[in-house]
Write a protein that holds these residues in place. Structure first.
Motif, PDB file in Angstrom:
ATOM      1  N   ALA A  35       0.850  -1.189   0.000  1.00 31.75           N
ATOM      2  CA  ALA A  35       0.000   0.000   0.000  1.00 31.75           C
ATOM      3  C   ALA A  35       0.881   1.233   0.000  1.00 31.75           C
ATOM      4  CB  ALA A  35      -0.922   0.014   1.225  1.00 31.75           C
ATOM      5  N   ALA A  36       0.326   2.353  -0.440  1.00 34.43           N
ATOM      6  CA  ALA A  36       1.069   3.610  -0.492  1.00 34.43           C
ATOM      7  C   ALA A  36       1.385   4.101   0.920  1.00 34.43           C
ATOM      8  CB  ALA A  36       0.256   4.657  -1.245  1.00 34.43           C
ATOM      9  N   PRO A  37       2.468   4.862   1.088  1.00 34.65           N
ATOM     10  CA  PRO A  37       2.825   5.368   2.426  1.00 34.65           C
ATOM     11  C   PRO A  37       1.725   6.199   3.078  1.00 34.65           C
ATOM     12  CG  PRO A  37       4.649   5.657   0.878  1.00 34.65           C
ATOM     13  CD  PRO A  37       3.473   5.215   0.074  1.00 34.65           C
ATOM     14  N   ASP A  38       0.940   6.902   2.265  1.00 39.95           N
ATOM     15  CA  ASP A  38      -0.116   7.750   2.812  1.00 39.95           C
ATOM     16  C   ASP A  38      -1.490   7.084   2.727  1.00 39.95           C
ATOM     17  OD1 ASP A  38      -0.316   7.765   0.070  1.00 39.95           O
ATOM     18  OD2 ASP A  38      -0.681   9.928  -0.106  1.00 39.95           O
ATOM     19  N   PRO A  57      -2.741  -0.385   6.900  1.00 41.59           N
ATOM     20  CA  PRO A  57      -2.949   0.413   5.693  1.00 41.59           C
ATOM     21  C   PRO A  57      -3.901  -0.304   4.741  1.00 41.59           C
ATOM     22  CG  PRO A  57      -0.805  -0.658   5.616  1.00 41.59           C
ATOM     23  CD  PRO A  57      -1.385  -0.952   6.975  1.00 41.59           C
ATOM     24  N   VAL A  58      -4.689   0.453   4.031  1.00 38.20           N
ATOM     25  CA  VAL A  58      -5.657  -0.107   3.086  1.00 38.20           C
ATOM     26  C   VAL A  58      -5.132   0.064   1.665  1.00 38.20           C
ATOM     27  CG1 VAL A  58      -8.012   0.036   2.210  1.00 38.20           C
ATOM     28  CG2 VAL A  58      -7.568   0.387   4.651  1.00 38.20           C
ATOM     29  N   SER A  59      -5.075  -1.017   0.930  1.00 37.08           N
ATOM     30  CA  SER A  59      -4.594  -0.992  -0.448  1.00 37.08           C
ATOM     31  C   SER A  59      -5.690  -0.484  -1.377  1.00 37.08           C
ATOM     32  CB  SER A  59      -4.158  -2.387  -0.883  1.00 37.08           C
ATOM     33  OG  SER A  59      -3.221  -2.936   0.020  1.00 37.08           O
ATOM     34  N   THR A  60      -5.286   0.204  -2.417  1.00 39.76           N
ATOM     35  CA  THR A  60      -6.209   0.689  -3.438  1.00 39.76           C
ATOM     36  C   THR A  60      -6.077  -0.178  -4.689  1.00 39.76           C
ATOM     37  OG1 THR A  60      -4.562   2.160  -4.407  1.00 39.76           O
ATOM     38  CG2 THR A  60      -5.894   3.036  -2.582  1.00 39.76           C
ATOM     39  N   PRO A  61      -7.010  -0.046  -5.636  1.00 36.31           N
ATOM     40  CA  PRO A  61      -6.830  -0.766  -6.901  1.00 36.31           C
ATOM     41  C   PRO A  61      -5.491  -0.462  -7.567  1.00 36.31           C
ATOM     42  CG  PRO A  61      -9.072   0.031  -6.738  1.00 36.31           C
ATOM     43  CD  PRO A  61      -8.333   0.600  -5.560  1.00 36.31           C
ATOM     44  N   ALA A  67       1.385  -4.049  -7.406  1.00 37.84           N
ATOM     45  CA  ALA A  67       1.852  -5.322  -6.842  1.00 37.84           C
ATOM     46  C   ALA A  67       1.945  -6.387  -7.932  1.00 37.84           C
ATOM     47  CB  ALA A  67       0.907  -5.769  -5.726  1.00 37.84           C
ATOM     48  N   PHE A  68       0.963  -6.431  -8.797  1.00 37.25           N
ATOM     49  CA  PHE A  68       1.006  -7.400  -9.898  1.00 37.25           C
ATOM     50  C   PHE A  68       2.156  -7.094 -10.857  1.00 37.25           C
ATOM     51  CE2 PHE A  68      -3.179  -8.886  -8.653  1.00 37.25           C
ATOM     52  CZ  PHE A  68      -3.160 -10.216  -9.066  1.00 37.25           C
ATOM     53  N   GLY A  69       2.415  -5.814 -11.089  1.00 35.70           N
ATOM     54  CA  GLY A  69       3.536  -5.465 -11.957  1.00 35.70           C
ATOM     55  C   GLY A  69       4.857  -5.963 -11.398  1.00 35.70           C
ATOM     56  N   ARG A  70       5.068  -5.755 -10.103  1.00 39.45           N
ATOM     57  CA  ARG A  70       6.288  -6.251  -9.467  1.00 39.45           C
ATOM     58  C   ARG A  70       6.328  -7.779  -9.474  1.00 39.45           C
ATOM     59  NH1 ARG A  70       4.714  -2.157  -5.838  1.00 39.45           N
ATOM     60  NH2 ARG A  70       3.913  -3.711  -4.376  1.00 39.45           N
ATOM     61  N   ALA A  71       5.159  -8.378  -9.248  1.00 37.18           N
ATOM     62  CA  ALA A  71       5.098  -9.842  -9.198  1.00 37.18           C
ATOM     63  C   ALA A  71       5.442 -10.453 -10.552  1.00 37.18           C
ATOM     64  CB  ALA A  71       3.705 -10.283  -8.747  1.00 37.18           C
ATOM     65  N   ARG A  72       5.009  -9.842 -11.628  1.00 34.08           N
ATOM     66  CA  ARG A  72       5.277 -10.411 -12.957  1.00 34.08           C
ATOM     67  C   ARG A  72       6.773 -10.389 -13.269  1.00 34.08           C
ATOM     68  NH1 ARG A  72       1.017 -12.185 -14.966  1.00 34.08           N
ATOM     69  NH2 ARG A  72      -1.022 -11.233 -14.567  1.00 34.08           N
ATOM     70  N   VAL A  73       7.437  -9.343 -12.857  1.00 33.68           N
ATOM     71  CA  VAL A  73       8.887  -9.286 -13.066  1.00 33.68           C
ATOM     72  C   VAL A  73       9.571 -10.348 -12.218  1.00 33.68           C
ATOM     73  CG1 VAL A  73      10.945  -7.858 -12.780  1.00 33.68           C
ATOM     74  CG2 VAL A  73       8.835  -6.835 -13.671  1.00 33.68           C
ATOM     75  N   ALA A  74       9.184 -10.439 -10.951  1.00 33.40           N
ATOM     76  CA  ALA A  74       9.822 -11.393 -10.036  1.00 33.40           C
ATOM     77  C   ALA A  74       9.514 -12.833 -10.424  1.00 33.40           C
ATOM     78  CB  ALA A  74       9.348 -11.121  -8.609  1.00 33.40           C
ATOM     79  N   GLN A  75       8.327 -13.073 -10.967  1.00 29.59           N
ATOM     80  CA  GLN A  75       7.925 -14.454 -11.279  1.00 29.59           C
ATOM     81  C   GLN A  75       8.802 -15.087 -12.347  1.00 29.59           C
ATOM     82  OE1 GLN A  75       6.120 -15.733 -14.253  1.00 29.59           O
ATOM     83  NE2 GLN A  75       6.119 -17.790 -13.322  1.00 29.59           N
ATOM     84  N   TRP A 222       5.880 -13.025  -3.390  1.00 26.31           N
ATOM     85  CA  TRP A 222       4.646 -13.180  -2.616  1.00 26.31           C
ATOM     86  C   TRP A 222       4.362 -11.839  -1.959  1.00 26.31           C
ATOM     87  CZ3 TRP A 222       4.014 -16.802   2.273  1.00 26.31           C
ATOM     88  CH2 TRP A 222       2.659 -16.872   2.648  1.00 26.31           C
ATOM     89  N   GLN A 223       3.230 -11.224  -2.327  1.00 21.79           N
ATOM     90  CA  GLN A 223       2.849  -9.925  -1.781  1.00 21.79           C
ATOM     91  C   GLN A 223       1.430  -9.999  -1.236  1.00 21.79           C
ATOM     92  OE1 GLN A 223       4.081  -6.480  -4.415  1.00 21.79           O
ATOM     93  NE2 GLN A 223       4.530  -8.166  -5.816  1.00 21.79           N
ATOM     94  N   MET A 224       1.136  -9.081  -0.316  1.00 20.55           N
ATOM     95  CA  MET A 224      -0.201  -9.051   0.277  1.00 20.55           C
ATOM     96  C   MET A 224      -0.783  -7.652   0.215  1.00 20.55           C
ATOM     97  SD  MET A 224      -0.184 -11.636   3.509  1.00 20.55           S
ATOM     98  CE  MET A 224       0.341 -13.353   3.271  1.00 20.55           C
ATOM     99  N   VAL A 225      -2.076  -7.625  -0.089  1.00 25.59           N
ATOM    100  CA  VAL A 225      -2.828  -6.377  -0.086  1.00 25.59           C
ATOM    101  C   VAL A 225      -3.963  -6.521   0.922  1.00 25.59           C
ATOM    102  CG1 VAL A 225      -2.255  -5.775  -2.463  1.00 25.59           C
ATOM    103  CG2 VAL A 225      -4.273  -7.187  -2.020  1.00 25.59           C
ATOM    104  N   VAL A 226      -4.431  -5.402   1.430  1.00 23.23           N
ATOM    105  CA  VAL A 226      -5.514  -5.393   2.416  1.00 23.23           C
ATOM    106  C   VAL A 226      -6.599  -4.450   1.922  1.00 23.23           C
ATOM    107  CG1 VAL A 226      -6.160  -4.650   4.740  1.00 23.23           C
ATOM    108  CG2 VAL A 226      -4.096  -6.021   4.402  1.00 23.23           C
ATOM    109  N   GLY A 227      -7.826  -4.909   1.997  1.00 21.28           N
ATOM    110  CA  GLY A 227      -8.937  -4.049   1.589  1.00 21.28           C
ATOM    111  C   GLY A 227     -10.203  -4.849   1.380  1.00 21.28           C
TER     112      GLY A 227
END
Length: 532
Positions: A35-38, A57-61, A67-75, A222-227
């Motif tokens: 999620a963003a710092p703010d 913190p609450v993640s936004t779309p 997160a998916f962009g980073r995951a695709r590179v890492a995958q 492996w990443q996690m979002v909350v919302g």
């Protein structure tokens, strides 16, 4: 009114959070949310007491997209990592989970309200799952020779490639098991994972994420979002290469529809109205104890727990007496040790559902032989283990999942009627059969419409048999956890067939008619030779 409640001396009054859950430690866990710092914040409360527990913190779309962009590179790099290296990471994770189990137990109890005994089984479950896929993934994922179209001439290989980035949406009721087990298999198959744990129990999921990274998993794999699903569910679906969801049947239907629209796969473990059958030759004491263990772990907030109990008429009275006596002895309360048998419900909405279901049944003529009421004197979300009889189809809980410490007891005349009653629900997740004859119990189990059926056990035998598939039939879902299915669902199967010397079309100097005759004769020879 409900009758025959346990006496107050049976119960233990709860306390606050354990000293281990310091604000600094909880805040450190919260920093693992993508999620963003703010970002906006959301506060969760401890079920035992209702006091604030975590500020997340609450993640936004947009956060999900990133997160998916980073995951695709890492995958891409992760998929190229040898299975032997992935295995080492999972086995290190296994050791870390066991070494830090008290942290996990404190977190699960604080976030979910379950007992320490029930929480400890989640730790064991994750250790088993990690070890199993670490040591068996190569067997499932390595290239395999398959029989070719033409013996000796066709070299055929089956390969399995990772899907890419998997979305995992995990529930609050088993915050470690459901958060980590699905991710473990997906990761071992070479995928990246973007996960949305339920906000109420996100700390436990974030704790497991931290241990996996400590074990050596690259951070973005492996990443996690909350919302809320209503906010970020669309982004989680639209970016997924595969969807793993555990939750309600209503939500599962929508996810299945969305996955179908995108032509991606989905595995869904959904609701249940699980049945237990006590046959006329069952050991009454063992079956009664088994019923307690089937109905009330995690305050009944367990997808595979029993809510319908069918007892042979010839043993009904003795069984019910034994079951009620054991239930009334259960100790309900809040304690961060092993002194409690039944903990708290997790959310106010779940308490509302349980209360509404029981009150509706009692108002329409059901009898509460044990329990039947909330216990606000113990904490805001406690509800007594409840046994109901005289339940009829006009009562809500007759065929709707309660997901609480409530079971309805019915009798039956013969085995065919018992099976018909057990199979009368549109759900088909788990079932339990009790018999003094193992072969008879297994024969009855095979006729029950459920993805897992336990004989002389509640649910742990099937769940713990991780080499075998686990999942639901009917309205209880699609797909399977565990075993080969549990990891292969996260892969794309590919067939590579190399045709050598001669193909299926005739050689230059052979007419199509002659070639067809040659192939027809070859088919007859192969059949006569017993070739498969």
């Amino acid at each position: 009114m409900a009758t025959d409640h346990a006496t107050p001396s049976t119960f233990t009054r709860g306390s606050g959070l354990p000293a281990s859950l310091t604000p600094a430690w909880i805040e450190q866990l919260a920093t693992r949310v993508a999620a963003a710092p703010d970002a906006a914040r959301v506060t969760t409360n401890a079920p035992y007491t209702g006091i604030p527990l975590a500020d997340l913190p609450v993640s936004t779309p947009a956060d999900v997209e990133e997160a998916f962009g980073r995951a695709r590179v890492a995958q891409k790099a992760w998929a190229a990592t040898p299975l032997s290296e992935r295995k080492k990471i999972l086995l290190r994770f296994h050791d870390l989970v066991l070494a830090h189990k008290d942290e996990a137990l404190d977190l699960m109890q604080a976030e979910n309200g379950k007992t320490r005994r029930d929480a400890s089984l989640e730790v064991i479950d994750i250790a088993i799952t990690s070890r199993y896929y670490a040591r068996n993934a190569a067997k499932y994922l390595s290239p395999k020779r398959r029989r070719g179209a033409m013996p000796l001439l066709t070299h055929t290989t089956e390969r399995h490639h990772p899907k890419g980035v998997v979305t995992v949406i995990s529930p609050w009721n088993y915050p470690l098991s459901m958060a980590a087990s699905d991710a473990i298999a997906a990761l071992m198959a070479g995928n990246a994972v973007v996960q949305k744990p339920d906000t109420q129990t996100a700390l436990t999921a974030l704790w497991s994420l931290g241990l996996m990274r400590e074990a050596g998993l690259p951070a973005d794999v492996w990443q996690m979002v909350v919302g809320r699903g209503s906010s970020i569910g669309g982004a989680l679906m639209d970016n997924a290469d595969y969807m793993m969801f555990t939750g309600s049947t209503a939500s599962g239907r929508q996810i299945a529809s969305d996955a179908g629209r995108r032509l991606i796969g989905a595995s869904l473990e959904l609701g249940g109205k699980n049945a237990m059958i006590a046959l006329d030759d069952a050991d009454i004491d063992k079956a009664a104890e088994g019923a307690v263990n089937a109905c009330f772990p995690s305050a009944g907030q367990l997808c595979v727990s029993i809510e319908r109990l069918y007892v042979a008429e010839s043993i009904r009275d003795k069984f019910v007496a034994a079951f009620v006596a054991r239930t009334k002895k259960l100790k309900i309360g809040a304690a961060y040790d092993y002194s409690i048998d039944v903990g708290s419900l997790t959310t106010p909405s779940q308490l509302c559902t349980v209360t509404t279901h029981v009150d509706d049944a009692v108002a329409k003529g059901a009898t509460a032989l044990a329990g039947g009421k909330a216990r606000p004197d113990l904490g805001p979300l406690f509800y007594e283990p409840t046994i109901l009889t005289d339940v009829t189809p006009d009562m809500t809980l007759y065929d709707h999942e309660t997901f609480g410490p409530v079971v309805s007891v019915y009798s039956y005349r013969d085995v065919d009627e018992a099976i018909e009653l057990a199979n009368s629900s549109p759900y088909g997740l788990n079932a339990s059969v009790w018999s003094g004859n193992g072969a008879r119990g297994r024969a009855v189990a095979a006729r029950v419409h459920a993805g897992t059926v336990n004989v002389n056990e509640a649910f742990a035998a099937a769940w713990g048999s991780i080499d075998a598939p686990m999942g639901g039939m009917g309205d209880s879902g699609l797909g399977r956890r565990h075993g080969a299915d549990g990891i292969l669902k996260y892969t794309e199967a590919q067939t590579v067939a190399h045709q050598r010397i001669q193909g299926f079309y005739p050689p230059t100097r052979v007419s199509p008619e002659t070639w067809a005759a040659i192939l027809t004769g070859a088919m007859k020879v192969l059949k006569a030779a017993g070739v498969r």
